[in-house]
Design an enzyme around this catalytic site. Sequence first.
Site, PDB file in Angstrom:
ATOM      1  N   GLY A  31      -2.850  61.243 -12.021  1.00 52.04           N
ATOM      2  CA  GLY A  31      -1.627  60.932 -11.301  1.00 52.04           C
ATOM      3  C   GLY A  31      -1.823  59.966 -10.161  1.00 52.04           C
ATOM      4  N   TYR A  32      -0.815  59.893  -9.297  1.00 53.87           N
ATOM      5  CA  TYR A  32      -0.683  58.928  -8.214  1.00 53.87           C
ATOM      6  C   TYR A  32      -0.859  57.518  -8.785  1.00 53.87           C
ATOM      7  CZ  TYR A  32      -0.063  57.833  -3.345  1.00 53.87           C
ATOM      8  OH  TYR A  32       0.471  57.396  -2.157  1.00 53.87           O
ATOM      9  N   HIS A  34      -0.886  53.761 -10.172  1.00 53.02           N
ATOM     10  CA  HIS A  34      -0.895  52.383  -9.700  1.00 53.02           C
ATOM     11  C   HIS A  34      -0.819  51.479 -10.933  1.00 53.02           C
ATOM     12  CE1 HIS A  34      -5.072  52.410 -10.981  1.00 53.02           C
ATOM     13  NE2 HIS A  34      -5.343  53.383 -10.133  1.00 53.02           N
ATOM     14  N   GLU A  35      -0.907  50.177 -10.724  1.00 50.12           N
ATOM     15  CA  GLU A  35      -0.709  49.238 -11.820  1.00 50.12           C
ATOM     16  C   GLU A  35      -1.746  49.428 -12.922  1.00 50.12           C
ATOM     17  OE1 GLU A  35       1.099  46.535 -14.168  1.00 50.12           O
ATOM     18  OE2 GLU A  35       1.872  47.413 -12.308  1.00 50.12           O
ATOM     19  N   HIS A  37      -2.898  52.347 -14.058  1.00 49.01           N
ATOM     20  CA  HIS A  37      -2.340  53.378 -14.933  1.00 49.01           C
ATOM     21  C   HIS A  37      -1.203  52.818 -15.791  1.00 49.01           C
ATOM     22  CE1 HIS A  37      -3.798  56.019 -11.493  1.00 49.01           C
ATOM     23  NE2 HIS A  37      -4.411  56.561 -12.530  1.00 49.01           N
ATOM     24  N   GLN A 148     -11.465  50.397 -17.981  1.00 45.42           N
ATOM     25  CA  GLN A 148     -12.835  49.897 -17.877  1.00 45.42           C
ATOM     26  C   GLN A 148     -13.467  50.211 -16.519  1.00 45.42           C
ATOM     27  OE1 GLN A 148     -14.586  47.702 -20.034  1.00 45.42           O
ATOM     28  NE2 GLN A 148     -16.141  46.898 -18.671  1.00 45.42           N
ATOM     29  N   ASP A 150     -13.642  52.920 -14.988  1.00 41.92           N
ATOM     30  CA  ASP A 150     -14.433  54.137 -15.196  1.00 41.92           C
ATOM     31  C   ASP A 150     -15.272  53.979 -16.457  1.00 41.92           C
ATOM     32  OD1 ASP A 150     -13.294  55.825 -12.983  1.00 41.92           O
ATOM     33  OD2 ASP A 150     -11.459  55.393 -14.084  1.00 41.92           O
ATOM     34  N   SER A 186      -6.613  55.144  -7.193  1.00 44.14           N
ATOM     35  CA  SER A 186      -5.807  56.033  -6.365  1.00 44.14           C
ATOM     36  C   SER A 186      -6.472  56.308  -5.032  1.00 44.14           C
ATOM     37  CB  SER A 186      -5.562  57.361  -7.109  1.00 44.14           C
ATOM     38  OG  SER A 186      -4.840  57.138  -8.298  1.00 44.14           O
TER      39      SER A 186
END
Length: 286
Positions: A31-32, A34-35, A37, A148, A150, A186
């Site tokens: 969650g939280y 950003h672009e 995600h 990528q 992670d 995040s």
Amino acid sequence: MLVCHTIKEIRDFVHQARSRGLSVGFVPTMGYFHEGHLTLMRRAKEACDVVVVSIFVNPLQFGPREDYDRYPRDLDRDVSLAREVGVDAIFHPSVEEMYPPGFATYVDVEGLTECLCGLSRPGHFRGVATVVTKLFNIVRPDRAFFGQKDAQQALVIRRMVEDLNMDLEIVTVPTVREDDGLAMSSRNVYLSPEERRAAAVLPRSLEAARRAYEAGERDADRLVELVRSMIAAEPRAEIDYVELRSVPDLQPVSRLEGPALLALAVRFGSTRLIDNVVLGSPDGVL
């Protein structure tokens, strides 16, 4: 868009989609949004008929002195953003729903998890592999999408899927970056303005290594030292690791003769950031 809080709800949703012959894409998140995600969600929309996104801050992948309690959460904002990009369902379970009393089964991926972030964060990838296995079993997607940024996580999940004969495809999507190159995360919200400016040294150092590689440098120690020296020159940066590892098995390399992951983890104040570049890959993706 449907928001599901129980395993039964999301399973019923996916079952209905499959009964109509629709393919299912899945984006697991904490969650939280950003672009980064949202880019994963858009890629899933392009590739699949129905997209499911999970939002679950997984306690198993946080160490005792890490930021589980303060990890940013904003479900209403996340739901709004996911709806805007066309997500079909969100799975937002409680900890008790995912780990009921008596839970005692865990997934360990050996080898790939014993270096880089696995060395710095003992138990982290056990928690990742366990929760992702559960999510894959609950959602049963055709494709799952990972960033990528992670990179080690993506390689661990790919190995797990192959070893356990899970019937889905893992898709890795290039890192999405801020205007100054910092990888979207995040955790970036934790950075003070001074730390945020200092953190821009990370993409600059990786880009310098990429340019050196393209100019013909193949010595791993020299490439690592190039990155380390640039980061060490930033007073607010505290290096956890800078390493070059082979892809996909993450073995140490002395000279680059195939695709390799140049990965780093650096603290700015209390915030630990990770980033990487893949050298020797035609598209720069794992």
